[in-house]
Design a protein around this motif. Structure first.
Motif, short mmCIF file in Angstrom:
data_model
loop_
_atom_site.label_atom_id
_atom_site.label_comp_id
_atom_site.label_asym_id
_atom_site.label_seq_id
_atom_site.Cartn_x
_atom_site.Cartn_y
_atom_site.Cartn_z
N LEU A 7 0.85 -1.13 0.07
CA LEU A 7 0.04 0.23 0.08
C LEU A 7 1.05 1.18 0.06
O LEU A 7 1.74 1.60 0.83
N SER A 9 1.16 5.38 -0.07
CA SER A 9 0.47 6.85 0.35
C SER A 9 1.49 7.83 -0.21
O SER A 9 2.21 8.11 0.57
N LEU A 38 -2.98 4.62 -2.15
CA LEU A 38 -4.17 4.91 -1.09
C LEU A 38 -4.65 6.10 -1.59
O LEU A 38 -6.02 6.21 -0.98
N HIS A 44 -7.60 0.79 -6.87
CA HIS A 44 -7.48 0.96 -5.27
C HIS A 44 -7.42 -0.65 -4.46
O HIS A 44 -7.66 -1.44 -5.32
N MET A 45 -7.25 -0.45 -3.23
CA MET A 45 -7.05 -1.63 -2.54
C MET A 45 -8.29 -2.81 -2.52
O MET A 45 -7.98 -3.96 -2.68
N LEU A 62 -1.72 -7.00 3.95
CA LEU A 62 -1.59 -5.73 3.52
C LEU A 62 -0.29 -5.25 4.07
O LEU A 62 -0.10 -5.46 5.16
N PRO A 64 1.88 -1.73 4.34
CA PRO A 64 2.10 -0.36 4.03
C PRO A 64 3.75 -0.26 3.87
O PRO A 64 4.37 -0.50 4.63
N VAL A 77 -7.08 2.13 7.31
CA VAL A 77 -7.05 0.58 6.34
C VAL A 77 -7.48 -0.65 6.95
O VAL A 77 -8.34 -1.18 6.24
#
Ligand code: FES
Length: 248
Positions: A7, A9, A38, A44-45, A62, A64, A77
């Motif tokens: 993920l 960001s 994100l 998207h997720m 997941l 990050p 999340v």
């Protein structure tokens, strides 16, 4: 089979740079994985989770990435993923979220001590100013398109380009300033768009909605069923609040 979803960001990263990062990560990883953003643009997720499931994943982690990773996203999340889980057939897949990378002391040591390439910076007068950054452009409509994480996961990434195209097609390109923004707060009603100077809020879920919005709001300037039932912003303060401010 375990599947991992990285993920990312990072709003101010171009699609090209993100694609290169994703390609490198997928090539480096020895087990099945995917990479999604994100916010802002790109897939998207939830779609990545659907794909993992379609590919036979029985456990999805997941992951990050980013040092540091946003604390508010780290909190939200898992809840969004838990929401997705309720829409899957019972016990079909297990979900987990990995710890933040900045908890990994060895990784931080590695980052601090890795050899790096550096570019010389020479003095440059007005280096922080850019061409065309002096005045706001002249426009009649200002559209704020939320591409924050919650609107992103509700599909805002698919609206920005169609909106720009529809505005151009309507001949309003020079009259309309479209800006993508971070979270504007009414996330549960996303994907949201705010139209100024009226200050009205809209929920646009599809390209059909985009076309209707442009037709109703920008071309014919009539009330659209896509308008959310919020008071236009900035709202008039209540008499009590106005009094409070007056006394400040
Ligand atoms: S993420 Fe769009 S309103 Fe919060």
């Amino acid at each position: 089979m375990q599947f991992e979803i990285f993920l990312v960001s990072a709003s101010y990263v171009s699609n090209r740079k993100f694609a290169a990062l994703a390609e490198t990560l997928v090539a480096a990883k020895e087990t099945p994985c995917d990479v999604v953003r994100l916010e802002h643009q790109g897939d998207h997720m939830f779609n990545a989770l659907d794909r993992a499931l379609a590919n036979g994943a029985t456990r999805v982690v997941l992951r990050p990435i980013g040092i540091p990773f946003s604390q508010s996203l780290r909190k939200w999340v898992p809840n969004a993923a838990a929401d997705w889980l309720t829409r899957q057939p019972a016990h079909q897949v297990k979900l987990a979220i990995a710890a933040d990378l900045d908890e990994d002391q060895e990784l931080l040591k590695l980052v601090a001590n890795r050899p790096y390439r550096a570019e010389q910076i020479a003095p440059k007068i007005d280096g922080m100013n850019g061409k065309g950054w002096d005045e706001p452009p002249v426009y009649e409509h200002h559209l704020l398109v939320c591409t924050g994480p919650r609107c992103h996961m509700r599909g805002s990434f698919g609206l920005l380009e169609p909106l720009k195209a529809a505005v151009q097609q309507a001949g309003l390109g020079s009259k309309c300033l479209i800006a993508s923004t971070g979270c504007l707060f009414p996330c549960n009603n996303g994907p949201v768009v705010v139209h100024y100077p009226k200050g009205d809020w809209y929920q646009l879920n599809s390209e059909q909605d985009v076309a209707k919005f442009v037709d109703d709001v920008l071309i014919h300037q009539r009330t659209s069923p896509l308008r959310l039932p919020f008071a236009p912003t900035p709202a008039e303060p209540s008499p009590e609040k106005a009094m409070l401010h007056a006394n400040e």
